[in-house]
Write a protein that holds these residues in place. Structure first.
Motif, PDB file in Angstrom:
ATOM      1  N   GLY A  53       2.005   6.437 150.516  1.00  0.00           N
ATOM      2  CA  GLY A  53       2.256   6.714 149.106  1.00  0.00           C
ATOM      3  C   GLY A  53       1.424   7.875 148.607  1.00  0.00           C
ATOM      4  O   GLY A  53       1.923   8.765 147.902  1.00  0.00           O
ATOM      5  N   ASN A  54       0.144   7.897 148.982  1.00  0.00           N
ATOM      6  CA  ASN A  54      -0.746   9.003 148.591  1.00  0.00           C
ATOM      7  C   ASN A  54      -0.256  10.334 149.145  1.00  0.00           C
ATOM      8  O   ASN A  54      -0.293  11.365 148.473  1.00  0.00           O
ATOM      9  CB  ASN A  54      -2.164   8.736 149.101  1.00  0.00           C
ATOM     10  CG  ASN A  54      -2.958   7.894 148.121  1.00  0.00           C
ATOM     11  OD1 ASN A  54      -2.436   7.467 147.106  1.00  0.00           O
ATOM     12  ND2 ASN A  54      -4.212   7.655 148.437  1.00  0.00           N
ATOM     13  N   THR A  57       2.781  11.521 147.256  1.00  0.00           N
ATOM     14  CA  THR A  57       2.376  11.983 145.919  1.00  0.00           C
ATOM     15  C   THR A  57       1.736  13.363 145.979  1.00  0.00           C
ATOM     16  O   THR A  57       2.011  14.243 145.155  1.00  0.00           O
ATOM     17  CB  THR A  57       1.384  10.984 145.293  1.00  0.00           C
ATOM     18  OG1 THR A  57       2.002   9.708 145.187  1.00  0.00           O
ATOM     19  CG2 THR A  57       0.963  11.445 143.909  1.00  0.00           C
ATOM     20  N   ILE A  62       6.978  12.168 145.370  1.00  0.00           N
ATOM     21  CA  ILE A  62       7.028  11.051 144.425  1.00  0.00           C
ATOM     22  C   ILE A  62       5.989  11.312 143.344  1.00  0.00           C
ATOM     23  O   ILE A  62       4.866  11.760 143.647  1.00  0.00           O
ATOM     24  CB  ILE A  62       6.732   9.702 145.125  1.00  0.00           C
ATOM     25  CG1 ILE A  62       7.827   9.382 146.147  1.00  0.00           C
ATOM     26  CG2 ILE A  62       6.648   8.564 144.107  1.00  0.00           C
ATOM     27  CD1 ILE A  62       7.592   8.086 146.890  1.00  0.00           C
ATOM     28  N   GLU A  63       6.342  11.022 142.112  1.00  0.00           N
ATOM     29  CA  GLU A  63       5.398  11.212 141.015  1.00  0.00           C
ATOM     30  C   GLU A  63       4.325  10.126 141.037  1.00  0.00           C
ATOM     31  O   GLU A  63       4.606   8.960 141.336  1.00  0.00           O
ATOM     32  CB  GLU A  63       6.123  11.177 139.669  1.00  0.00           C
ATOM     33  CG  GLU A  63       7.073  12.339 139.446  1.00  0.00           C
ATOM     34  CD  GLU A  63       7.699  12.295 138.073  1.00  0.00           C
ATOM     35  OE1 GLU A  63       7.303  11.414 137.280  1.00  0.00           O
ATOM     36  OE2 GLU A  63       8.584  13.133 137.803  1.00  0.00           O
ATOM     37  N   SER A  64       3.098  10.517 140.716  1.00  0.00           N
ATOM     38  CA  SER A  64       2.001   9.565 140.655  1.00  0.00           C
ATOM     39  C   SER A  64       2.175   8.671 139.434  1.00  0.00           C
ATOM     40  O   SER A  64       2.323   9.154 138.315  1.00  0.00           O
ATOM     41  CB  SER A  64       0.659  10.299 140.582  1.00  0.00           C
ATOM     42  OG  SER A  64      -0.395   9.382 140.490  1.00  0.00           O
ATOM     43  N   GLU A  65       2.176   7.339 139.662  1.00  0.00           N
ATOM     44  CA  GLU A  65       2.394   6.382 138.571  1.00  0.00           C
ATOM     45  C   GLU A  65       1.348   5.278 138.651  1.00  0.00           C
ATOM     46  O   GLU A  65       1.645   4.122 138.921  1.00  0.00           O
ATOM     47  CB  GLU A  65       3.801   5.780 138.655  1.00  0.00           C
ATOM     48  CG  GLU A  65       4.920   6.816 138.645  1.00  0.00           C
ATOM     49  CD  GLU A  65       6.289   6.182 138.872  1.00  0.00           C
ATOM     50  OE1 GLU A  65       6.373   4.934 138.825  1.00  0.00           O
ATOM     51  OE2 GLU A  65       7.249   6.913 139.094  1.00  0.00           O
ATOM     52  N   ASP A  67      -1.568   5.153 140.766  1.00  0.00           N
ATOM     53  CA  ASP A  67      -1.791   4.923 142.187  1.00  0.00           C
ATOM     54  C   ASP A  67      -2.862   3.858 142.414  1.00  0.00           C
ATOM     55  O   ASP A  67      -3.985   3.976 141.958  1.00  0.00           O
ATOM     56  CB  ASP A  67      -2.221   6.241 142.842  1.00  0.00           C
ATOM     57  CG  ASP A  67      -2.296   6.147 144.351  1.00  0.00           C
ATOM     58  OD1 ASP A  67      -2.068   5.058 144.880  1.00  0.00           O
ATOM     59  OD2 ASP A  67      -2.582   7.182 144.973  1.00  0.00           O
ATOM     60  N   LEU A 288       6.112   4.616 143.649  1.00  0.00           N
ATOM     61  CA  LEU A 288       5.015   4.924 144.568  1.00  0.00           C
ATOM     62  C   LEU A 288       4.611   3.688 145.370  1.00  0.00           C
ATOM     63  O   LEU A 288       4.441   3.752 146.590  1.00  0.00           O
ATOM     64  CB  LEU A 288       3.824   5.459 143.779  1.00  0.00           C
ATOM     65  CG  LEU A 288       2.566   5.788 144.598  1.00  0.00           C
ATOM     66  CD1 LEU A 288       2.887   6.837 145.653  1.00  0.00           C
ATOM     67  CD2 LEU A 288       1.450   6.259 143.691  1.00  0.00           C
TER      68      LEU A 288
END
Length: 343
Positions: A53-54, A57, A62-65, A67, A288
């Motif tokens: 996920g990191n 991002t 993918i937009e950071s939501e 984390d 995320l």
């Protein structure tokens, strides 16, 4: 405690005691190491899922939501972290294969040495093991017992890994995890349905293999007598028929075995689609966090596949291990003799 449960527990404890005596301390230690490997493999897969996920991002995929794994960025860059964790997962996955096999090889070496010490001992009378017994142990019981240990060790390791992965899954989303677990329950359905089938086919295959091995050794030793009595053709036909039955039982077993192993991976596709669809409608977790969640689902499917495979091999080799235990008293009596040096 009900009497039947108490008797079952006593039987299991007695069986475990016999196994530990036969396996020896080194093998027991390796099996304990397998439990540690299962924990570390599960933990490394959870952290690797978070690092994915990191990584996505950091590259704007993918937009950071919010984390949940921002602490990983304090260790190194997302690219370095995901690559390093990928290597760590591969190492523990390698160990998860190698540790049960190492235990298997240690056990088979131990059995070979015990047979060697018993058959060629200098003290006491001639060994009670016949040529047919030694052949049976070397050809059938030793590999079967080694495979039994490998299956049990792999089964425990995979279950430990599964439990760790489930903890990680619930830490991401309790609601989605409950939905997924309901579907995952179907993963183990084939094994429950085919359990008695496994037991029956495994026992039949073992009985035919054991009879074939001992009868062919006996016939080779008495081939001149068989020729003189005109029974060579009859014995050859019997063994040919037994050989065909071994092939039939093992092929039927493996058709079911491989099908059970593939089933969790096939069903995992539908579970992932279900989870993504539900989250799209309800939004239990951010996109995320959905990345590591789906990754952990795939790892859970792999762990369950390993469990099913190990259970199938456990049933196939259980008859050989049970018979090997019957030779324990004879073989273990010579562990203290000067000739014993296998362990």
């Amino acid at each position: 405690m009900p009497k039947i449960i108490k008797e079952k527990l006593n039987s299991l404890l007695l069986h475990a005691k016999d196994l530990i005596a036969l396996f020896g301390p080194k093998v027991a230690i390796i099996c304990l190491i397998g439990v540690v490997v299962g924990v570390l493999l599960g933990v490394s897969e959870i952290v690797f899922g978070l690092s994915l996920g990191n990584f996505l991002t950091a590259h704007g995929i993918i937009e950071s939501e919010g984390d949940h794994a921002a602490w990983l960025n304090e260790i190194a860059t997302p690219l370095v972290v995901v690559l390093a964790l990928g290597v760590i997962v591969a190492v523990f996955r390698y160990l998860s294969f190698n540790v049960p096999n190492y235990a298997r090889q240690l056990l088979m070496r131990r059995i070979r040495q015990l047979v060697n010490d018993e058959t060629l001992r200098e003290q006491g009378d001639i060994s009670e093991l016949s040529v047919a017994n030694v052949s049976h142990i070397m050809v059938n019981l030793s590999p079967g017992t080694g495979n039994y240990l490998n299956a049990v060790s792999s089964f425990i390791l995979a279950n430990i890994r599964l439990l760790v992965l489930l903890v990680g899954l619930f830490s991401l989303s309790t609601q989605l995890s409950l939905i997924a677990i309901g579907a995952i329950g179907l993963f183990g359905l084939p094994t429950l349905l085919f359990r008695k089938f496994y037991v029956r086919v495994s026992q039949s295959a073992y009985d035919e293999t054991a009879n074939f091995t001992q009868n062919i050794v006996r016939n080779v030793r008495n081939v001149l007598l068989l020729k003189f009595s005109g029974k060579v053709g009859e014995e050859r036909e019997k063994l040919t028929h037994a050989n065909d039955k071994i092939y039939k039982f093992l092929m039927v077993y493996h058709y079911t075995y491989f099908g059970n192993m593939i089933w969790p991976n096939l069903l995992a596709v539908f579970v992932v689609v279900l989870v993504v669809s539900v989250n799209f409608e309800v939004n239990f977790v951010s996109n995320l966090m959905l990345v590591p969640f789906v990754f952990l689902l795939s790892r859970i499917a792999a762990a369950i596949s390993d469990i099913m495979g190990s259970y199938g091999r456990y049933q196939l080799n259980k008859p050989a291990c049970l018979e090997m235990i019957s030779y324990s008293d004879l073989l273990l009596n010579n562990e203290s003799l000067p000739a014993a040096g296998g362990e």
